[in-house]
Motif scaffolding. Sequence first.
Motif, mmCIF file in Angstrom:
data_model
loop_
_atom_site.group_PDB
_atom_site.id
_atom_site.type_symbol
_atom_site.label_atom_id
_atom_site.label_comp_id
_atom_site.label_asym_id
_atom_site.label_seq_id
_atom_site.Cartn_x
_atom_site.Cartn_y
_atom_site.Cartn_z
ATOM 1 N N HIS A 5 0.831 -1.212 0.000
ATOM 2 C CA HIS A 5 0.000 0.000 0.000
ATOM 3 C C HIS A 5 0.864 1.260 0.000
ATOM 4 C CE1 HIS A 5 -3.754 2.258 1.122
ATOM 5 N NE2 HIS A 5 -2.832 3.112 1.538
ATOM 6 N N GLU A 6 1.794 1.334 0.938
ATOM 7 C CA GLU A 6 2.595 2.554 1.063
ATOM 8 C C GLU A 6 3.549 2.739 -0.117
ATOM 9 O OE1 GLU A 6 1.577 4.691 3.019
ATOM 10 O OE2 GLU A 6 0.334 3.375 4.246
ATOM 11 N N HIS A 53 1.860 4.221 -3.000
ATOM 12 C CA HIS A 53 1.827 5.683 -2.862
ATOM 13 C C HIS A 53 3.149 6.303 -3.326
ATOM 14 C CE1 HIS A 53 -2.056 6.225 -1.074
ATOM 15 N NE2 HIS A 53 -1.778 5.648 0.090
ATOM 16 N N TYR A 83 -11.248 1.334 2.767
ATOM 17 C CA TYR A 83 -10.447 2.556 2.915
ATOM 18 C C TYR A 83 -10.155 3.181 1.543
ATOM 19 C CZ TYR A 83 -6.840 5.748 4.545
ATOM 20 O OH TYR A 83 -6.106 6.876 4.808
ATOM 21 N N GLU A 143 -6.042 6.593 -2.839
ATOM 22 C CA GLU A 143 -6.149 5.439 -1.943
ATOM 23 C C GLU A 143 -6.701 4.224 -2.695
ATOM 24 O OE1 GLU A 143 -4.729 5.312 0.776
ATOM 25 O OE2 GLU A 143 -4.475 7.425 1.289
HETATM 26 ZN ZN LIG Z 1 -2.947 5.188 1.760
#
Ligand SMILES: [Zn+2]
Length: 266
Positions: A160-161, A164, A214, A221
Amino acid sequence: MLGTWWAHWQTWREDRAVARRPIRDDLWKRTLVRYPFLRRRDAADQARLRRLTSLFLDRKEFSALGGVKLTDDVVVAVAAQACLPVLRLGLDAYDGFLGVVLHPDQVLAPRSYTDDDGVVHEYEEPLAGEAVLGGPVMLSWRDVRTAGRSTALGYNVVIHEFAHVLDMADGVPDGIPTLPRGIDRGTWIETFGSEYAAFCERVDADQHTALDPYGAEGVDEFFAVASEAFFVSPPALVTEHPAVYDLLRRYYRQDPATRLAGRGPE
Ligand SMILES: [Zn+2]
């Protein structure tokens, strides 16, 4: 000729870096056992991942807070998961970030919002990770450590990170990473926009979704949670968002759902 010379020099430099940060056989095997989505790869991909993991450890700085000990097991667990998205893109795709900061558990971040009456509400949001533009990636070691068990939910904080990080490489967190020539930017925006809108409707209606709800927080996201599912539970993404899977397959230049289908049950 220059190209050949350059490629040789690059390989020589990388070989030296890998030699500086070798990963022992027993440690590598343990890592593959702990994280099944790393194991579901053929031998060539696993070897490539192991080499990239060494390069990651050589190039990026690790720091820890709150008593986390940066053992070989800990840093390899982070680096191997972080390298999976760039298996075909190469580590240069992560040039924009400096290193990793590990916390023992989730971190409470102070947040505030102003309601319709102009009243400011302050609250704390628990974060399992956070990627800061041009800065480090913060991760909760508890979430990193248990990533093997949370794959069924399509959840993976490291991927996830680092999704990003890829998204922010152009300076803008907008769910659009640096696209190769073969992927049309307009197609990407249109596809992610419509899939994101449909996803938000399902989340608002409290329907079960294969992706982490989320992802409804914003299209950036949505890109990050779709990337998590792409790598750790690809069949779920193919079923619910085939068009997103297809774009991610072309962007990451990997096809984890097909590999999975070809391997039989694990
Ligand atoms: Zn995030």
